[in-house]
Enzyme design. Sequence first.
Site, PDB file in Angstrom:
ATOM      1  N   ASP A  79      53.706  49.614  41.476  1.00  0.00           N
ATOM      2  CA  ASP A  79      53.372  48.994  40.193  1.00  0.00           C
ATOM      3  C   ASP A  79      53.751  49.942  39.069  1.00  0.00           C
ATOM      4  O   ASP A  79      54.225  51.058  39.311  1.00  0.00           O
ATOM      5  CB  ASP A  79      51.883  48.618  40.122  1.00  0.00           C
ATOM      6  CG  ASP A  79      51.662  47.291  39.386  1.00  0.00           C
ATOM      7  OD1 ASP A  79      52.265  47.125  38.304  1.00  0.00           O
ATOM      8  OD2 ASP A  79      50.906  46.446  39.884  1.00  0.00           O
TER       9      ASP A  79
ATOM     10  N   HIS B 149      53.921  33.486  40.895  1.00  0.00           N
ATOM     11  CA  HIS B 149      53.606  32.441  39.909  1.00  0.00           C
ATOM     12  C   HIS B 149      53.798  32.924  38.468  1.00  0.00           C
ATOM     13  O   HIS B 149      53.774  32.109  37.544  1.00  0.00           O
ATOM     14  CB  HIS B 149      52.189  31.877  40.122  1.00  0.00           C
ATOM     15  CG  HIS B 149      51.073  32.818  39.787  1.00  0.00           C
ATOM     16  ND1 HIS B 149      49.953  32.922  40.564  1.00  0.00           N
ATOM     17  CD2 HIS B 149      50.867  33.676  38.758  1.00  0.00           C
ATOM     18  CE1 HIS B 149      49.110  33.793  40.029  1.00  0.00           C
ATOM     19  NE2 HIS B 149      49.656  34.266  38.936  1.00  0.00           N
TER      20      HIS B 149
END
Length: 338
Positions: A196, A244
Amino acid sequence: MITPTPLMRLVAGVWGFKTLAVAVELGLFTRLAGGRTVTVDEAAAEFGLAERPADMLLAACASLGLLEKAGAGYRNSDLAEQFLVEGAPYYFGAQVRYSDLRTYLPWHRIGEALRTDRPLTWDPQAQDSMFDTADPAMLAQFWDAMYSTSSFTARALADAYDFGGHERLLDVGGGAAAFPIELCRRLPHLSATVLDLPHVCARAEDRIAEAGLGGRVGTVAGDFLTDPQLPGGHDAILLSMILHDWDEPTNRALLAKCHAALPAGGVVVVCELLLNDERTGPPEAALMGMNMLVETEGGRNYSGAEYAAWLADAGFVDVRTVPFDAPGANGAVVGRRA
């Protein structure tokens, strides 16, 4: 006979959420932890309320299944005791607070998002993404919300999909490491890496240290969208509540990176709120798609069939969908590299 009652329930849905949100804000459920019971008068005195609003709040929370009546008093329901008491292992209050403070008011302008196809919670002309902000408090709220949702979702995923055959997991966009922490607690042989952004890795490292898993869960700072390749050396890659956020070309490119990073026999696990193949539900997935209109530039919720097709096009085989029930996902689409 058809009546408008279902429509009235939709109208009243926001009332239920705001009742939950204000109760969390007041710390109601945390104060009632451990079986404590309060009467209306006691709650009024404790929270600095008049008798009328105190009575209405307790009655409304009971009607929503958050409190139970015990004689003249109210106590936490099992649901509230497990998920709304601050400090509980799967505390969900952070998600409630983030939604109330960050997304609720922008949702009032959903018509604007429909007409402009632009997010409402951040400005694409001034920021690179929804994760790019100068407001550290908002970022803390976001990652705490994601952690509270992801922890229980990780447990549900582990019950539905057997990670026992994997040794090293790469959690792409893994946030504060909720999934690796939950999975490594359950599987002593498993180690994991969170990929990340640098400031997110710092938050993940704090959570990892708190969990006592510093020797088995690590972090790698990077950007899975712009880095040319993903870190190697893993036999499972997790994409949980990631795809998403992005459009189809972006997702296909990321799945291609996953395929390139895995060895033969390695798997990718796409964990999401999946629409059915007809794209008519379930509501949780369809409404999360509407939330992507509010929060992202190109995101939407996709069906299991769409993910399966993308995985097959990326070269994955034995693609299957594993259903389960959790707040952050209702299934995982799994593909294996041949």
